[in-house]
Motif scaffolding. Structure first.
Motif, PDB file in Angstrom:
ATOM      1  N   ALA A 124      37.420  27.037  23.074  1.00 29.51           N
ATOM      2  CA  ALA A 124      37.026  28.446  23.126  1.00 29.51           C
ATOM      3  C   ALA A 124      35.675  28.657  22.448  1.00 29.51           C
ATOM      4  O   ALA A 124      34.822  29.380  22.972  1.00 29.51           O
ATOM      5  CB  ALA A 124      38.100  29.309  22.450  1.00 29.51           C
ATOM      6  N   MET A 125      35.460  28.039  21.301  1.00 31.89           N
ATOM      7  CA  MET A 125      34.183  28.178  20.598  1.00 31.89           C
ATOM      8  C   MET A 125      33.036  27.592  21.422  1.00 31.89           C
ATOM      9  O   MET A 125      31.934  28.144  21.469  1.00 31.89           O
ATOM     10  CB  MET A 125      34.251  27.483  19.241  1.00 31.89           C
ATOM     11  CG  MET A 125      35.242  28.096  18.278  1.00 31.89           C
ATOM     12  SD  MET A 125      34.825  29.789  17.810  1.00 31.89           S
ATOM     13  CE  MET A 125      36.097  30.095  16.564  1.00 31.89           C
ATOM     14  N   ALA A 126      33.305  26.482  22.106  1.00 32.49           N
ATOM     15  CA  ALA A 126      32.278  25.892  22.975  1.00 32.49           C
ATOM     16  C   ALA A 126      31.949  26.830  24.128  1.00 32.49           C
ATOM     17  O   ALA A 126      30.778  26.982  24.508  1.00 32.49           O
ATOM     18  CB  ALA A 126      32.746  24.533  23.502  1.00 32.49           C
ATOM     19  N   ALA A 127      32.977  27.486  24.681  1.00 33.41           N
ATOM     20  CA  ALA A 127      32.746  28.438  25.769  1.00 33.41           C
ATOM     21  C   ALA A 127      31.936  29.629  25.289  1.00 33.41           C
ATOM     22  O   ALA A 127      31.046  30.119  25.996  1.00 33.41           O
ATOM     23  CB  ALA A 127      34.088  28.901  26.352  1.00 33.41           C
ATOM     24  N   VAL A 128      32.210  30.104  24.070  1.00 37.84           N
ATOM     25  CA  VAL A 128      31.412  31.204  23.514  1.00 37.84           C
ATOM     26  C   VAL A 128      29.969  30.760  23.322  1.00 37.84           C
ATOM     27  O   VAL A 128      29.022  31.501  23.619  1.00 37.84           O
ATOM     28  CB  VAL A 128      32.015  31.690  22.184  1.00 37.84           C
ATOM     29  CG1 VAL A 128      31.088  32.705  21.514  1.00 37.84           C
ATOM     30  CG2 VAL A 128      33.389  32.317  22.412  1.00 37.84           C
ATOM     31  N   GLY A 129      29.776  29.541  22.824  1.00 41.68           N
ATOM     32  CA  GLY A 129      28.419  29.020  22.663  1.00 41.68           C
ATOM     33  C   GLY A 129      27.685  28.930  23.987  1.00 41.68           C
ATOM     34  O   GLY A 129      26.492  29.253  24.080  1.00 41.68           O
ATOM     35  N   ALA A 130      28.396  28.513  25.042  1.00 40.69           N
ATOM     36  CA  ALA A 130      27.786  28.457  26.373  1.00 40.69           C
ATOM     37  C   ALA A 130      27.414  29.850  26.855  1.00 40.69           C
ATOM     38  O   ALA A 130      26.350  30.056  27.446  1.00 40.69           O
ATOM     39  CB  ALA A 130      28.743  27.789  27.359  1.00 40.69           C
ATOM     40  N   ALA A 131      28.311  30.821  26.604  1.00 47.25           N
ATOM     41  CA  ALA A 131      28.020  32.205  26.992  1.00 47.25           C
ATOM     42  C   ALA A 131      26.771  32.711  26.270  1.00 47.25           C
ATOM     43  O   ALA A 131      25.903  33.346  26.875  1.00 47.25           O
ATOM     44  CB  ALA A 131      29.218  33.096  26.681  1.00 47.25           C
ATOM     45  N   LEU A 132      26.670  32.409  24.977  1.00 50.46           N
ATOM     46  CA  LEU A 132      25.507  32.850  24.196  1.00 50.46           C
ATOM     47  C   LEU A 132      24.223  32.187  24.674  1.00 50.46           C
ATOM     48  O   LEU A 132      23.140  32.762  24.535  1.00 50.46           O
ATOM     49  CB  LEU A 132      25.727  32.543  22.717  1.00 50.46           C
ATOM     50  CG  LEU A 132      26.723  33.455  21.987  1.00 50.46           C
ATOM     51  CD1 LEU A 132      27.080  32.870  20.627  1.00 50.46           C
ATOM     52  CD2 LEU A 132      26.145  34.857  21.831  1.00 50.46           C
ATOM     53  N   SER A 133      24.327  30.996  25.234  1.00 51.55           N
ATOM     54  CA  SER A 133      23.122  30.315  25.718  1.00 51.55           C
ATOM     55  C   SER A 133      22.555  30.989  26.964  1.00 51.55           C
ATOM     56  O   SER A 133      21.377  30.807  27.282  1.00 51.55           O
ATOM     57  CB  SER A 133      23.431  28.846  26.010  1.00 51.55           C
ATOM     58  OG  SER A 133      24.200  28.700  27.190  1.00 51.55           O
ATOM     59  N   PHE A 134      23.387  31.769  27.668  1.00 52.30           N
ATOM     60  CA  PHE A 134      22.901  32.519  28.824  1.00 52.30           C
ATOM     61  C   PHE A 134      22.352  33.881  28.421  1.00 52.30           C
ATOM     62  O   PHE A 134      21.274  34.271  28.862  1.00 52.30           O
ATOM     63  CB  PHE A 134      24.020  32.698  29.853  1.00 52.30           C
ATOM     64  CG  PHE A 134      24.210  31.518  30.754  1.00 52.30           C
ATOM     65  CD1 PHE A 134      23.411  31.345  31.877  1.00 52.30           C
ATOM     66  CD2 PHE A 134      25.173  30.558  30.476  1.00 52.30           C
ATOM     67  CE1 PHE A 134      23.565  30.254  32.712  1.00 52.30           C
ATOM     68  CE2 PHE A 134      25.346  29.460  31.296  1.00 52.30           C
ATOM     69  CZ  PHE A 134      24.541  29.299  32.420  1.00 52.30           C
ATOM     70  N   LYS A 135      23.102  34.588  27.565  1.00 47.51           N
ATOM     71  CA  LYS A 135      22.650  35.919  27.144  1.00 47.51           C
ATOM     72  C   LYS A 135      23.245  36.264  25.785  1.00 47.51           C
ATOM     73  O   LYS A 135      24.397  35.924  25.493  1.00 47.51           O
ATOM     74  CB  LYS A 135      23.039  36.996  28.170  1.00 47.51           C
ATOM     75  CG  LYS A 135      22.083  37.118  29.335  1.00 47.51           C
ATOM     76  CD  LYS A 135      22.211  38.470  30.009  1.00 47.51           C
ATOM     77  CE  LYS A 135      21.080  38.674  31.007  1.00 47.51           C
ATOM     78  NZ  LYS A 135      21.127  40.022  31.605  1.00 47.51           N
ATOM     79  N   LEU A 136      22.462  36.973  25.005  1.00 48.67           N
ATOM     80  CA  LEU A 136      22.923  37.397  23.690  1.00 48.67           C
ATOM     81  C   LEU A 136      24.080  38.369  23.799  1.00 48.67           C
ATOM     82  O   LEU A 136      24.885  38.501  22.870  1.00 48.67           O
ATOM     83  CB  LEU A 136      21.764  38.037  22.918  1.00 48.67           C
ATOM     84  CG  LEU A 136      22.062  38.518  21.503  1.00 48.67           C
ATOM     85  CD1 LEU A 136      22.541  37.370  20.626  1.00 48.67           C
ATOM     86  CD2 LEU A 136      20.829  39.180  20.888  1.00 48.67           C
ATOM     87  N   GLN A 137      24.218  39.046  24.949  1.00 53.21           N
ATOM     88  CA  GLN A 137      25.296  40.023  25.119  1.00 53.21           C
ATOM     89  C   GLN A 137      26.685  39.375  25.018  1.00 53.21           C
ATOM     90  O   GLN A 137      27.677  40.083  24.861  1.00 53.21           O
ATOM     91  CB  GLN A 137      25.161  40.743  26.458  1.00 53.21           C
ATOM     92  CG  GLN A 137      24.038  41.742  26.510  1.00 53.21           C
ATOM     93  CD  GLN A 137      22.666  41.088  26.480  1.00 53.21           C
ATOM     94  OE1 GLN A 137      22.385  40.159  27.232  1.00 53.21           O
ATOM     95  NE2 GLN A 137      21.801  41.570  25.604  1.00 53.21           N
ATOM     96  N   ALA A 138      26.747  38.050  25.066  1.00 49.18           N
ATOM     97  CA  ALA A 138      28.017  37.365  24.851  1.00 49.18           C
ATOM     98  C   ALA A 138      28.558  37.617  23.452  1.00 49.18           C
ATOM     99  O   ALA A 138      29.743  37.393  23.189  1.00 49.18           O
ATOM    100  CB  ALA A 138      27.857  35.865  25.086  1.00 49.18           C
ATOM    101  N   VAL A 139      27.724  38.123  22.552  1.00 52.57           N
ATOM    102  CA  VAL A 139      28.164  38.416  21.186  1.00 52.57           C
ATOM    103  C   VAL A 139      29.228  39.501  21.160  1.00 52.57           C
ATOM    104  O   VAL A 139      29.917  39.677  20.146  1.00 52.57           O
ATOM    105  CB  VAL A 139      26.949  38.816  20.317  1.00 52.57           C
ATOM    106  CG1 VAL A 139      26.506  40.240  20.607  1.00 52.57           C
ATOM    107  CG2 VAL A 139      27.258  38.660  18.829  1.00 52.57           C
ATOM    108  N   PHE A 140      29.401  40.215  22.265  1.00 55.67           N
ATOM    109  CA  PHE A 140      30.427  41.260  22.316  1.00 55.67           C
ATOM    110  C   PHE A 140      31.841  40.681  22.183  1.00 55.67           C
ATOM    111  O   PHE A 140      32.786  41.423  21.959  1.00 55.67           O
ATOM    112  CB  PHE A 140      30.319  42.060  23.622  1.00 55.67           C
ATOM    113  CG  PHE A 140      28.978  42.731  23.812  1.00 55.67           C
ATOM    114  CD1 PHE A 140      28.169  43.040  22.730  1.00 55.67           C
ATOM    115  CD2 PHE A 140      28.514  43.048  25.089  1.00 55.67           C
ATOM    116  CE1 PHE A 140      26.936  43.652  22.900  1.00 55.67           C
ATOM    117  CE2 PHE A 140      27.285  43.666  25.276  1.00 55.67           C
ATOM    118  CZ  PHE A 140      26.487  43.966  24.178  1.00 55.67           C
ATOM    119  N   ILE A 141      31.972  39.364  22.312  1.00 56.77           N
ATOM    120  CA  ILE A 141      33.273  38.713  22.137  1.00 56.77           C
ATOM    121  C   ILE A 141      33.522  38.403  20.664  1.00 56.77           C
ATOM    122  O   ILE A 141      34.605  37.921  20.294  1.00 56.77           O
ATOM    123  CB  ILE A 141      33.336  37.411  22.981  1.00 56.77           C
ATOM    124  CG1 ILE A 141      34.792  36.993  23.255  1.00 56.77           C
ATOM    125  CG2 ILE A 141      32.582  36.279  22.298  1.00 56.77           C
ATOM    126  CD1 ILE A 141      35.503  37.870  24.206  1.00 56.77           C
TER     127      ILE A 141
END
Length: 400
Positions: free
Chosen positions: A163-180
Motif C-alpha cells: 500500500a505504501m508503495a502504491a501511495v508513493g507511485a501515486a505521488l510520483s504522478f501528482k501531488l494530489q495523491a496526498v489526499f490519501i
C-alpha cells in the motif's frame, strides 16, 4: 455480507459485453474534443518529446507535469504518425482510465463476488467525471487515483508495504495523491502499518524519477518538483468546488493569510480524520469510508486547488456506494458528481459560476460524509475491530 451481495451490481456476460462496447464508442466519440489544456499544454509537450528525442527530452524541464506522466506520453507519441497527435494524447488518458477500473476491481473484490466486482469496475468507466476527466478532457487524474485505490485495496488485504508503495507511485504522478494521507496515518495509528513503512513512499517516488534523472534532469529539481509547482499561480481557488470558492465570493481574503489558514485547517483535518477512523478499520467498506473522508475534506479546506482535485473523492464515493449501497451513500456519490461536473463545466463549457454553485453541492456531500463517519464510526466505540472482519461481514452501527 449477504445483504451487500444481494444489492451489488451483477451484470451478466452479455450485459457486460454491451456495456464495454458502449464504453468504447463513448470514448471514441470523446477523442476529438479539444480544450485549452490540450491545445496549450499537452500538444506542445508531445511535440517537444517528438522534436527533441523522446528519452533525451525527459532531461529537460518543459512540462508542468511530473516525469512518470511524461514517460507515458512519450510512449503514446509513437502512435502519432498512425492516429494523430490528439488521439495519441487521449490514448494515454484512456489507458489511465482502464487502469483505474482495474484498481477498482481489485478493491471491490475484497468484499464482493468476482462477477460483482467486475461489474462495478466496468461501471466505473461510465462514471460522469471519469468520462469527462480522461477521454473528454485528456487529463491524467485517473493515473494517480488508480494507484491510490490500489493502496486502499492493499490496506484492506493487510499488505501495508504494498500500500505504501502504491501511495508513493501515486505521488510520483501528482501531488494530489496526498489526499490519501488521512487513511495512511489512520493505518499507522491503528498498528496496521509500521512507522518505518512510511519511508517506502519517498523511495518509490525516487525510483519513479530515475529515468528522468538518467536522461539528465537534476536530482535536486526532481526532488523539489512539487515545491516549484506551488508558485505557478496565486489564487486561493481556481474553479474548484470548495470552501474557498464560497469565501472569496463573500469577503476579500489576503492571499498569504488564506494559504496559511487553509494549510493549517487541512493539516488539522488530516489528523482529525485519522484519529477518528483508526479504531474502525475492520472491514473494506469502513476503510473506503476513511479514505473517502480524507479525499473529500482535504481538498475542500486546502487553498490553491483546481477543478479536478475532487476526482479521487468522486471515485471513492462510487466505490463506497458499491460496497455499502445505502441511501446516504447514493446521495454522497450523486452530490459529489454534480459538484465536480459543475466545476468541470466552468472550464470545459465556460459555464460562469459553475464552480461556485458546485461548491454548495460538494459542501452537502462533505456534510453527509461526516454524518456517515459519525454513524459508522462512533467516538465512544473504543474497541478495535478484529482483523478477521476483513474476510467477513462488517459490524453495522446503524440500520440500513
Amino acid at each position: 455480507m449477504p445483504d451487500v451481495l444481494a444489492r451489488a451490481p451483477h451484470l451478466r456476460a452479455r450485459e457486460l459485453a454491451v456495456l464495454l462496447a458502449a464504453v468504447a464508442l463513448l470514448y471514441a466519440a470523446c477523442v476529438p474534443f479539444l480544450n485549452g489544456d490540450v491545445r496549450n499544454y499537452l500538444i506542445p509537450w508531445t511535440r517537444y518529446l517528438l522534436d527533441h528525442g523522446r528519452f533525451a527530452a525527459l532531461g529537460d524541464d518543459f512540462s508542468e507535469y511530473a516525469p512518470p506522466y511524461l514517460y507515458l506520453l512519450s510512449l503514446g507519441s509513437w502512435a502519432v504518425p498512425a492516429i494523430g497527435i490528439v488521439p495519441a494524447i487521449k490514448l494515454v488518458s484512456i489507458v489511465g482510465t482502464v487502469l483505474l477500473a482495474a484498481a477498482m476491481n481489485a478493491l471491490l473484490a475484497t468484499r464482493l463476488a468476482r462477477r460483482q466486482a467486475l461489474s462495478g469496475a466496468a461501471l466505473t468507466l461510465v462514471v460522469p467525471t471519469v468520462v469527462a476527466n480522461g477521454p473528454a478532457w485528456g487529463q491524467c487524474d485517473a493515473l494517480y487515483t488508480a494507484f491510490a485505490v490500489l493502496a486502499v485495496a492493499a490496506f484492506v488485504g493487510q499488505r501495508p508495504a504494498l500500500a505504501m508503495a502504491a501511495v508513493g507511485a501515486a505521488l510520483s504522478f501528482k501531488l494530489q495523491a496526498v489526499f490519501i494521507a488521512p487513511l495512511v496515518l489512520a493505518m499507522v495509528l491503528a498498528g496496521r502499518a509500521r512507522w518505518w513503512m512510511l519511508a517506502i513512499m519517498p523511495a518509490t517516488y525516487a525510483a519513479a524519477m530515475l529515468p528522468a534523472w538518467a536522461a539528465g534532469r537534476p536530482a535536486a529539481e526532481l526532488a523539489t518538483l512539487y515545491l516549484a509547482q506551488g508558485h505557478h499561480y496565486h489564487d486561493l481557488a481556481r474553479s474548484v468546488p470548495n470552501i474557498w470558492q464560497i469565501l472569496r465570493a463573500l469577503v476579500a481574503i489576503p492571499y498569504p493569510i488564506g494559504v496559511a489558514v487553509g494549510l493549517a485547517a487541512a493539516a488539522a483535518a488530516t489528523i482529525a480524520v485519522a484519529w477518528r477512523t483508526h479504531r474502525h478499520l475492520g472491514c473494506p467498506a469502513d476503510v473506503v469510508l476513511a479514505a473517502l473522508a480524507g479525499a473529500m475534506v482535504v481538498p475542500y479546506l486546502l487553498p490553491k486547488m483546481h477543478n479536478r482535485y475532487f476526482f479521487m473523492a468522486d471515485v471513492l464515493a462510487f466505490a463506497y456506494l458499491l460496497l455499502r449501497p445505502t441511501r446516504r451513500a447514493a446521495w454522497i456519490a450523486g452530490l459529489a458528481q454534480v459538484g465536480s461536473l459543475l466545476s468541470y463545466a466552468t472550464f470545459l463549457l465556460h459555464l460562469t459560476g459553475g464552480a461556485f454553485v458546485g461548491a454548495f453541492f460538494m459542501t452537502a456531500a462533505l456534510v453527509l460524509v461526516g454524518r456517515e463517519v459519525r454513524a459508522r464510526m462512533p467516538a465512544h466505540d473504543a474497541i478495535r475491530a478484529p482483523a478477521a472482519h476483513f474476510n467477513g461481514s462488517c459490524p453495522q452501527f446503524i440500520s440500513e
